[in-house]
Design a protein around this motif. Structure first.
Motif, PDB file in Angstrom:
ATOM      1  N   GLY A 256      18.811   4.055  39.775  1.00 10.29           N
ATOM      2  CA  GLY A 256      18.457   2.101  38.962  1.00 10.29           C
ATOM      3  C   GLY A 256      17.866   1.320  37.985  1.00 10.29           C
ATOM      4  N   TYR A 257      17.133   1.842  37.566  1.00 14.13           N
ATOM      5  CA  TYR A 257      16.965   1.312  36.041  1.00 14.13           C
ATOM      6  C   TYR A 257      17.832   1.460  34.850  1.00 14.13           C
ATOM      7  CZ  TYR A 257      14.488   0.442  31.657  1.00 14.13           C
ATOM      8  OH  TYR A 257      14.463   0.351  30.503  1.00 14.13           O
ATOM      9  N   VAL A 258      18.685   2.733  34.871  1.00 15.97           N
ATOM     10  CA  VAL A 258      19.956   3.017  34.171  1.00 15.97           C
ATOM     11  C   VAL A 258      20.965   1.897  34.198  1.00 15.97           C
ATOM     12  CG1 VAL A 258      22.263   4.366  33.112  1.00 15.97           C
ATOM     13  CG2 VAL A 258      19.231   4.994  34.356  1.00 15.97           C
ATOM     14  N   GLY A 259      21.128   0.853  35.667  1.00 16.71           N
ATOM     15  CA  GLY A 259      22.372   0.415  36.004  1.00 16.71           C
ATOM     16  C   GLY A 259      21.506  -0.392  35.435  1.00 16.71           C
ATOM     17  N   TYR A 260      20.579  -1.288  35.449  1.00 16.74           N
ATOM     18  CA  TYR A 260      20.056  -2.412  35.267  1.00 16.74           C
ATOM     19  C   TYR A 260      20.371  -2.370  33.797  1.00 16.74           C
ATOM     20  CZ  TYR A 260      16.580  -5.578  33.540  1.00 16.74           C
ATOM     21  OH  TYR A 260      15.997  -6.552  32.788  1.00 16.74           O
ATOM     22  N   GLU A 261      20.014  -1.365  33.220  1.00 17.91           N
ATOM     23  CA  GLU A 261      19.235  -1.136  31.645  1.00 17.91           C
ATOM     24  C   GLU A 261      21.023  -1.937  30.838  1.00 17.91           C
ATOM     25  OE1 GLU A 261      18.464  -0.976  27.544  1.00 17.91           O
ATOM     26  OE2 GLU A 261      17.143  -1.765  29.229  1.00 17.91           O
ATOM     27  N   MET A 262      22.398  -1.485  31.746  1.00 15.81           N
ATOM     28  CA  MET A 262      23.048  -1.156  31.164  1.00 15.81           C
ATOM     29  C   MET A 262      24.230  -2.729  31.302  1.00 15.81           C
ATOM     30  SD  MET A 262      24.384   1.519  30.047  1.00 15.81           S
ATOM     31  CE  MET A 262      22.009   1.731  29.210  1.00 15.81           C
ATOM     32  N   TRP A 263      23.484  -3.354  32.470  1.00 16.98           N
ATOM     33  CA  TRP A 263      23.852  -4.597  32.548  1.00 16.98           C
ATOM     34  C   TRP A 263      23.163  -5.586  31.851  1.00 16.98           C
ATOM     35  CZ3 TRP A 263      20.309  -8.319  34.975  1.00 16.98           C
ATOM     36  CH2 TRP A 263      20.732  -9.532  35.105  1.00 16.98           C
ATOM     37  N   VAL A 264      22.548  -5.054  31.391  1.00 20.03           N
ATOM     38  CA  VAL A 264      21.289  -6.042  30.362  1.00 20.03           C
ATOM     39  C   VAL A 264      22.813  -6.015  28.810  1.00 20.03           C
ATOM     40  CG1 VAL A 264      19.689  -6.623  28.834  1.00 20.03           C
ATOM     41  CG2 VAL A 264      18.726  -6.322  31.122  1.00 20.03           C
ATOM     42  N   ARG A 265      23.322  -4.906  28.556  1.00 20.10           N
ATOM     43  CA  ARG A 265      23.455  -4.201  26.990  1.00 20.10           C
ATOM     44  C   ARG A 265      24.735  -5.068  27.735  1.00 20.10           C
ATOM     45  NH1 ARG A 265      22.404   1.863  25.988  1.00 20.10           N
ATOM     46  NH2 ARG A 265      19.785   1.931  25.683  1.00 20.10           N
ATOM     47  N   ASP A 266      25.702  -5.188  28.880  1.00 17.29           N
ATOM     48  CA  ASP A 266      26.722  -5.977  29.217  1.00 17.29           C
ATOM     49  C   ASP A 266      26.579  -7.842  28.474  1.00 17.29           C
ATOM     50  OD1 ASP A 266      28.184  -3.911  29.590  1.00 17.29           O
ATOM     51  OD2 ASP A 266      27.776  -4.165  31.512  1.00 17.29           O
ATOM     52  N   LEU A 267      25.479  -8.230  28.703  1.00 17.14           N
ATOM     53  CA  LEU A 267      25.136  -9.420  28.846  1.00 17.14           C
ATOM     54  C   LEU A 267      25.354  -9.568  26.804  1.00 17.14           C
ATOM     55  CD1 LEU A 267      22.678 -10.280  31.537  1.00 17.14           C
ATOM     56  CD2 LEU A 267      25.280 -10.807  31.010  1.00 17.14           C
ATOM     57  N   GLU A 268      23.523  -8.696  25.847  1.00 15.37           N
ATOM     58  CA  GLU A 268      23.520  -8.969  25.368  1.00 15.37           C
ATOM     59  C   GLU A 268      25.355  -8.440  24.401  1.00 15.37           C
ATOM     60  OE1 GLU A 268      19.486  -6.840  24.835  1.00 15.37           O
ATOM     61  OE2 GLU A 268      21.073  -5.784  24.117  1.00 15.37           O
ATOM     62  N   THR A 269      26.298  -8.161  25.006  1.00 15.57           N
ATOM     63  CA  THR A 269      27.727  -7.688  24.445  1.00 15.57           C
ATOM     64  C   THR A 269      28.027  -8.714  24.118  1.00 15.57           C
ATOM     65  OG1 THR A 269      27.348  -5.490  24.660  1.00 15.57           O
ATOM     66  CG2 THR A 269      29.742  -6.049  23.838  1.00 15.57           C
ATOM     67  N   GLN A 270      28.009  -9.908  25.383  1.00 13.63           N
ATOM     68  CA  GLN A 270      29.211 -11.348  25.957  1.00 13.63           C
ATOM     69  C   GLN A 270      28.166 -11.960  24.712  1.00 13.63           C
ATOM     70  OE1 GLN A 270      29.228 -11.924  30.096  1.00 13.63           O
ATOM     71  NE2 GLN A 270      29.582 -10.096  30.946  1.00 13.63           N
ATOM     72  N   ILE A 271      27.720 -12.013  24.137  1.00 12.04           N
ATOM     73  CA  ILE A 271      27.097 -13.220  23.269  1.00 12.04           C
ATOM     74  C   ILE A 271      26.481 -13.127  21.885  1.00 12.04           C
ATOM     75  CG2 ILE A 271      26.224 -14.718  25.511  1.00 12.04           C
ATOM     76  CD1 ILE A 271      23.055 -13.271  24.298  1.00 12.04           C
TER      77      ILE A 271
END
Length: 390
Positions: free
Chosen positions: A180-195
């Motif tokens: 679950g934590y790995v999935g959360y971390e990948m989501w945060v990196r996706d957001l950082e990539t977008q901005i």
């Protein structure tokens, strides 16, 4: 004194809530309303790529890992697979040499000096324009390499991070809380990539331009984290690539991950201190904000947690609610220690979650202690992981 103790007790929770909830919420709002980085790269010829696999005593996994890398979808005339052995003594080198007739190359370090020194040395033997680092225990699907490398058609991208996927044969195997934590971390990196830019790459599977590694990194630091920081100092963005997945088998037991977490976080802290000028928002703007929020403010609660627990004990003398909260926290700690010491792989989910949380906080505090003492933690031991099919 009561007010001060209350603030001290609440500080780690407040900081963690911002780092894990508030910060992603800010990223999400900016991604929804702000202007995203724009570029229209034209797909060109595939660049030459060197896949580097740093190993130490990986005889149980290296054959399977390299075998999968030999099957990736990429032009063979532009692909080099280079295994860097940190003076392994368990037969790893012999296994790699036996694959030499399939194009696999071995660079053996004369003495064991750690992963970062081995990765520094790899630059002299690597022929690729793009360097791709792969952990010796992960599963890289055939399509992932092209998806990871393709983003370098954009001349503004210096580092591309793969997307970790936590693997297990069942929901009850290993530590599903980690999944679950790995999935959360990948989501945060996706957001950082977008901005804008991520502030650290996945150590399991990431790529970078050769120039990012032009200067050797001190032995106690981590290249996966430092690569994104180096990229920023050179004017590049770093991104997370959703389609470039890699499978990371979960450890069978929580306690087997504890030592790895201590080493990983301690090296991360040392890397952050080394590049501390990047946390200057006047000079580095939003990148500094993301670096502080994603890294520093995630790690500070681990340092403050023991002090906060002591403050809660003090508050419990005069407050019923503090005594109740102390009882809940203490019960959670007890459950966590049971989860860490559990020897049966069929670990109940509540204990697995508690064990994961206690292991993370224990590792975080020990990592701060090691980093403040400037312990190098250069060498590493392979983490036992079960064989899992992608």
């Amino acid at each position: 004194m009561f007010a001060v103790s209350a603030i001290v007790a609440a500080a780690p929770v407040a900081i963690a809530l911002y780092a894990y909830v508030g910060y992603p919420l800010i990223l999400w709002l900016v991604a929804k309303t702000g202007q995203r980085p724009t570029s229209a790269p034209v797909a060109g010829p595939w660049p030459s790529v060197t896949i580097t696999v740093p190993v130490y005593n990986a005889a149980t996994s290296i054959r399977a890992t390299v075998g999968r890398l030999l099957e990736v979808d990429y032009p063979t005339d532009k692909l080099q697979i280079l295994v860097i052995s940190d003076a392994s003594n368990d037969g790893t080198d012999e296994i790699v040499r036996a694959l030499g007739n399939r194009g696999v190359e071995l660079l053996r370090m004369p003495e064991r000096r750690g992963k970062t020194v081995a990765e520094n040395a790899a630059l002299s033997a690597a022929r690729g324009e793009i360097l791709v680092n792969v952990d010796s225990t992960i599963l890289v699907p055939r399509h992932s390499l092209k998806r990871l490398v393709r983003v370098f058609d954009d001349p503004m991208i210096g580092v591309a991070s793969g997307r970790d996927v936590s693997l297990g044969d069942s929901d009850r195997e290993g530590t599903p809380a980690e999944s679950g934590y790995v999935g959360y971390e990948m989501w945060v990196r996706d957001l950082e990539t977008q901005i804008g830019s991520i502030v650290g790459a996945s150590g399991c599977f990431y790529a970078s331009r050769r120039c990012i590694h032009a200067r050797a990194l001190p032995a106690g630091l981590s290249w996966d984290f430092a690569s994104a920081l180096n990229a920023r100092t050179q004017g590049y963005r770093s991104v997370s690539v959703r389609g470039a997945t890699c499978g990371v088998p979960r450890a069978a037991q929580v306690r087997t991950e504890l030592k790895r977490k201590v080493r990983t976080m301690a090296r991360g802290l040392s890397t952050l201190f080394f590049y501390r000028e990047l946390m200057n928002p006047i000079e580095y703007g939003s990148f500094a904000f993301m670096l502080i929020s994603h890294k520093l403010l995630r790690w500070i609660p681990y340092l403050l947690a023991p002090i906060a627990y002591a403050a809660l004990c003090f508050l419990a003398f005069d407050s019923v609610s503090a005594r109740v909260l102390l009882g809940i926290v203490s019960a959670g700690l007890l459950a966590g220690f049971v989860g860490i010491t559990w020897t049966d792989t069929d670990l109940p989910k509540p204990l697995a979650l508690a064990g994961f949380v206690v292991a993370v906080f224990s590792a975080g505090f020990l990592a701060w202690w090691a980093a403040l003492r400037q312990s190098q933690m250069a060498t590493w031991e392979p983490t036992p992981r079960p064989e899992v099919q992608a």
